[in-house]
Structure formats: C-alpha cells, structure tokens
Design a protein around this motif. Structure first.
Motif, PDB file in Angstrom:
ATOM      1  N   LYS A  43       0.825  -1.203   0.000  1.00  0.00           N
ATOM      2  CA  LYS A  43       0.000   0.000   0.000  1.00  0.00           C
ATOM      3  C   LYS A  43       0.861   1.256   0.000  1.00  0.00           C
ATOM      4  N   GLY A  44       0.245   2.369  -0.419  1.00  0.00           N
ATOM      5  CA  GLY A  44       0.930   3.652  -0.372  1.00  0.00           C
ATOM      6  C   GLY A  44       1.702   4.012  -1.626  1.00  0.00           C
ATOM      7  N   LEU A  45       1.704   3.130  -2.634  1.00  0.00           N
ATOM      8  CA  LEU A  45       2.399   3.429  -3.880  1.00  0.00           C
ATOM      9  C   LEU A  45       1.583   4.407  -4.710  1.00  0.00           C
ATOM     10  N   HIS A  46       2.221   4.985  -5.726  1.00  0.00           N
ATOM     11  CA  HIS A  46       1.534   5.783  -6.727  1.00  0.00           C
ATOM     12  C   HIS A  46       1.438   4.925  -7.990  1.00  0.00           C
ATOM     13  N   ALA A  47       0.327   5.026  -8.685  1.00  0.00           N
ATOM     14  CA  ALA A  47       0.102   4.158  -9.846  1.00  0.00           C
ATOM     15  C   ALA A  47      -0.136   4.970 -11.106  1.00  0.00           C
ATOM     16  N   PHE A  48       0.393   4.455 -12.200  1.00  0.00           N
ATOM     17  CA  PHE A  48       0.177   5.021 -13.526  1.00  0.00           C
ATOM     18  C   PHE A  48      -0.523   3.948 -14.342  1.00  0.00           C
ATOM     19  N   GLU A  49      -1.739   4.247 -14.784  1.00  0.00           N
ATOM     20  CA  GLU A  49      -2.517   3.284 -15.557  1.00  0.00           C
ATOM     21  C   GLU A  49      -2.679   3.774 -16.980  1.00  0.00           C
ATOM     22  N   ILE A  50      -2.660   2.846 -17.920  1.00  0.00           N
ATOM     23  CA  ILE A  50      -2.861   3.178 -19.332  1.00  0.00           C
ATOM     24  C   ILE A  50      -4.135   2.493 -19.788  1.00  0.00           C
ATOM     25  N   GLY A  51      -5.135   3.277 -20.145  1.00  0.00           N
ATOM     26  CA  GLY A  51      -6.395   2.726 -20.614  1.00  0.00           C
ATOM     27  C   GLY A  51      -7.314   2.334 -19.478  1.00  0.00           C
ATOM     28  N   ALA A  52      -8.234   3.206 -19.117  1.00  0.00           N
ATOM     29  CA  ALA A  52      -9.110   2.920 -17.977  1.00  0.00           C
ATOM     30  C   ALA A  52     -10.264   1.998 -18.336  1.00  0.00           C
ATOM     31  N   GLY A  53     -10.695   2.001 -19.589  1.00  0.00           N
ATOM     32  CA  GLY A  53     -11.886   1.248 -19.945  1.00  0.00           C
ATOM     33  C   GLY A  53     -13.071   1.801 -19.178  1.00  0.00           C
ATOM     34  N   VAL A  64      -5.668   0.653  -3.072  1.00  0.00           N
ATOM     35  CA  VAL A  64      -4.392   0.395  -2.399  1.00  0.00           C
ATOM     36  C   VAL A  64      -3.333   1.458  -2.653  1.00  0.00           C
ATOM     37  N   CYS A  65      -3.541   2.302  -3.658  1.00  0.00           N
ATOM     38  CA  CYS A  65      -2.517   3.285  -4.027  1.00  0.00           C
ATOM     39  C   CYS A  65      -2.841   4.677  -3.492  1.00  0.00           C
ATOM     40  N   GLU A  66      -1.811   5.422  -3.192  1.00  0.00           N
ATOM     41  CA  GLU A  66      -1.969   6.789  -2.707  1.00  0.00           C
ATOM     42  C   GLU A  66      -2.631   7.661  -3.761  1.00  0.00           C
ATOM     43  N   LYS A  67      -2.176   7.490  -5.010  1.00  0.00           N
ATOM     44  CA  LYS A  67      -2.721   8.270  -6.116  1.00  0.00           C
ATOM     45  C   LYS A  67      -2.655   7.439  -7.382  1.00  0.00           C
ATOM     46  N   VAL A  68      -3.647   7.608  -8.255  1.00  0.00           N
ATOM     47  CA  VAL A  68      -3.681   6.904  -9.532  1.00  0.00           C
ATOM     48  C   VAL A  68      -3.819   7.936 -10.650  1.00  0.00           C
ATOM     49  N   ILE A  69      -2.863   7.943 -11.539  1.00  0.00           N
ATOM     50  CA  ILE A  69      -2.943   8.769 -12.749  1.00  0.00           C
ATOM     51  C   ILE A  69      -3.249   7.830 -13.895  1.00  0.00           C
ATOM     52  N   CYS A  70      -4.328   8.078 -14.604  1.00  0.00           N
ATOM     53  CA  CYS A  70      -4.727   7.184 -15.691  1.00  0.00           C
ATOM     54  C   CYS A  70      -4.826   7.944 -17.000  1.00  0.00           C
ATOM     55  N   VAL A  71      -4.186   7.414 -18.030  1.00  0.00           N
ATOM     56  CA  VAL A  71      -4.261   7.991 -19.378  1.00  0.00           C
ATOM     57  C   VAL A  71      -5.251   7.174 -20.200  1.00  0.00           C
ATOM     58  N   GLU A  72      -6.220   7.847 -20.767  1.00  0.00           N
ATOM     59  CA  GLU A  72      -7.232   7.191 -21.606  1.00  0.00           C
ATOM     60  C   GLU A  72      -7.403   7.994 -22.892  1.00  0.00           C
ATOM     61  N   ILE A  73      -7.374   7.303 -24.027  1.00  0.00           N
ATOM     62  CA  ILE A  73      -7.450   7.964 -25.320  1.00  0.00           C
ATOM     63  C   ILE A  73      -8.883   8.206 -25.790  1.00  0.00           C
ATOM     64  N   PRO A  89     -11.604   9.677  -5.155  1.00  0.00           N
ATOM     65  CA  PRO A  89     -11.000  11.010  -5.232  1.00  0.00           C
ATOM     66  C   PRO A  89      -9.499  11.002  -5.506  1.00  0.00           C
ATOM     67  N   ASN A  90      -8.859   9.860  -5.322  1.00  0.00           N
ATOM     68  CA  ASN A  90      -7.408   9.785  -5.556  1.00  0.00           C
ATOM     69  C   ASN A  90      -7.064   9.382  -6.986  1.00  0.00           C
ATOM     70  N   VAL A  91      -8.060   9.397  -7.881  1.00  0.00           N
ATOM     71  CA  VAL A  91      -7.832   9.078  -9.290  1.00  0.00           C
ATOM     72  C   VAL A  91      -7.901  10.354 -10.125  1.00  0.00           C
ATOM     73  N   GLU A  92      -6.910  10.536 -10.978  1.00  0.00           N
ATOM     74  CA  GLU A  92      -6.913  11.661 -11.913  1.00  0.00           C
ATOM     75  C   GLU A  92      -6.829  11.124 -13.335  1.00  0.00           C
ATOM     76  N   MET A  93      -7.757  11.558 -14.181  1.00  0.00           N
ATOM     77  CA  MET A  93      -7.764  11.129 -15.570  1.00  0.00           C
ATOM     78  C   MET A  93      -7.005  12.127 -16.444  1.00  0.00           C
ATOM     79  N   VAL A  98      -1.053   7.914 -24.967  1.00  0.00           N
ATOM     80  CA  VAL A  98       0.130   7.722 -24.134  1.00  0.00           C
ATOM     81  C   VAL A  98       1.414   7.763 -24.956  1.00  0.00           C
ATOM     82  N   LEU A  99       1.329   7.430 -26.236  1.00  0.00           N
ATOM     83  CA  LEU A  99       2.517   7.449 -27.089  1.00  0.00           C
ATOM     84  C   LEU A  99       2.894   8.859 -27.545  1.00  0.00           C
TER      85      LEU A  99
END
Length: 288
Positions: A43-53, A64-73, A89-93, A98-99
């Motif tokens: 727990k406590g990690l920061h996450a970078f997600e590609i493609g939220a669906g 489980v993550c402190e913050k989630v940054i998600c890139v969605e096209i 609230p800890n998710v930012e789109m 991403v390329l």
C-alpha cells in the motif's frame, strides 16, 4: 457497482450512448479475479494506468494506491468514468494518447518527488511493444510495469536471450528490466471476447535504468543507440548466421564481425537467438 458484471456494463453503455471503437482494440474485463491479482500488494504506492476502460482496474488500484494517474485515449468514456470513479478522489484522468504525451513531464507534475510508482495496464494488443518500450526507454521513476498483453506477446517479451522464443524486443526488455509472466487470462474474460488468449506479465525495472536512480546508464553500454542497432541488425535476418546480417546492417567487414564474435566466445555460425544479453553487451564492446 460491479464493473465485471455484463449487465452492469451494458447498462452503463446504454445510459451514456457508448459504442466500441474497433480501431482502439477495446476489450473490457469481465473476469472479477483478474484485476485484484494485477494491483500491487504494497500500500501507499503511486500508480500510472494506461487505458481505464470502464474503470475496473482503476478502482482496484485506487483501493491500495496513494494516487492513480490514468491515461485514456477514448474521450467517449468520459461520462462513464465520471460515474464509475465518482467515489475515487485519488484518481486523476488524463485524456490523450500515451505514445504522444510528455511522460517525464507528466510524472514530474503529477507525482511527488521520489514517489514510489508502478504502472499497471490492460494494453491493446496493437500498441503493446511500443508502449512498453516507451515506458522503459524514458527511464521513468517506475519500480515495475504490470501489463496484460496477448499471450503470444507475453512469451516473446519474457523470453530470455539465448532461447528460441527470443527476439529483438526480448533483448531490449531484458536490458532494462527483469520480466516474468504471472498468469494466463482466457479470452472469455473480456467483453467483447478477443480471438486470442492473454497473459499478465510484470517487468521489474532495473534500478540503474530508472530516472529515480538519477538517470544513470549501464556502465558497460555508453552508446545505447549503437547497442540496439547491433541487436536489431542481428534479428533482422534471425535465421541466418550472425556474420551476414551484422555485416550488412552495420556496414562492417565480415572478417571484423567474425573476429569480434570469436573474441567474446561466440561461434561465427551462431544466430541471433543463440546469444545471451551478456553476449550482446560483450559484442558491442568489441564493435564500438
């Protein structure tokens, strides 16, 4: 909201007038057992997600993550994700490709300095290798990259150099990280179901190749561009003996190639798939 329930997803699509975009290779997870096994256990990690669906993996990361940054096209998913992630609230789109994004700037602006970060994604098959190599080559401050890819691609990406399944991308991945296949995911785990099975792999990034390690490069490879030229040249004609493609692609005399191979303990009759990562690094040191 159960985002792995087909009826729930169909209801979301109907309410927001969503339709699949074939060119984006969209296949949404409906197997509830998959995402919990992708997210980090620490727990406590920061996450970078590609493609939220529709946000099924995003929600698991947010737990489980402190913050989630998600890139969605696909911006047509905006109203759906506004609904499914309303209590996260800890998710930012970030809406974009991403390329094409400046990932170093994105990480610097969105994550705290020296943040411990991981990447998790269900990657569309058609951009698997370009995305993975971009993440590695950019030397982003990522501890690991855990992605779901086509099963055949998983085999290739995780193949140790020196084995039959190895390709140029296998050597490149192994240069930056330690890859490992975690588990298979059958095609029925998605909606719509693809024509192939998938697998989840994890690349544990070598600390020396991460920006978080001061952007240092490997001490044994100063000119990475030339190193990867050698690797690509070797696999450009993978069924031929190395002397021929290396001579042709690098513009070097065959005798020089033979001498270099001999000096590093590789038979002149060897083919690209016969060399380990250490062999390629030693060969580079002889040809540079």
């Amino acid at each position: 909201m159960n985002l792995t329930n087909i009826n729930t997803i169909k209801g979301l699509f109907a309410r927001h007038g969503f339709s699949f975009t074939k060119s984006l290779g969209q296949n949404f997870l409906i197997n509830p057992s998959v995402c919990p096994k992708i997210v980090p256990t620490r727990k406590g990690l920061h996450a970078f997600e590609i493609g939220a669906g529709v946000g099924v993996l995003t929600r698991e990361l947010a737990k489980v993550c402190e913050k989630v940054i998600c890139v969605e096209i696909d911006e047509s998913l905006k109203p759906i994700l506004a609904e499914t992630l309303a209590d996260c609230p800890n998710v930012e789109m970030i809406w974009g490709d991403v390329l094409k994004l400046d990932l170093k700037r994105l990480f610097a602006e969105r994550f705290p300095e020296n943040a411990e970060a991981v990447c998790c994604a269900n990657l569309p098959y058609y951009i698997t290798s370009p995305v993975i190599m971009r993440l590695l080559e950019e030397r982003l401050p990522l501890e690991s990259i855990t992605v779901m890819v086509q099963k055949e691609a998983a085999v290739r990406l995780c193949a140790p150099p020196g084995t039959r399944d190895c390709g140029a991308v296998s050597v490149a991945v192994r240069y930056y990280a330690e890859p490992r296949k975690l588990f298979d995911v059958p095609r029925g785990s998605f909606m719509p179901a693809p024509n192939v099975d998938s697998a989840v792999i994890r690349l544990t990034v070598n600390s020396v190749t991460r920006l978080g390690a001061h952007g240092e490069r490997r001490a044994d490879v100063e000119d990475e561009q030339f190193f990867f030229r050698i690797v690509r040249a070797a696999f450009s004609q993978r069924r031929k003996q190395l002397v021929n493609p290396l001579s042709t692609e690098l513009g070097l005399q065959k005798e020089e190639i033979k001498n270099a191979l001999s000096a590093v303990g590789v038979e002149p009759t060897a083919r690209a798939e016969n060399l380990t990562l250490e062999n390629y690094i030693s060969l580079y040191s002889r040809l540079i």
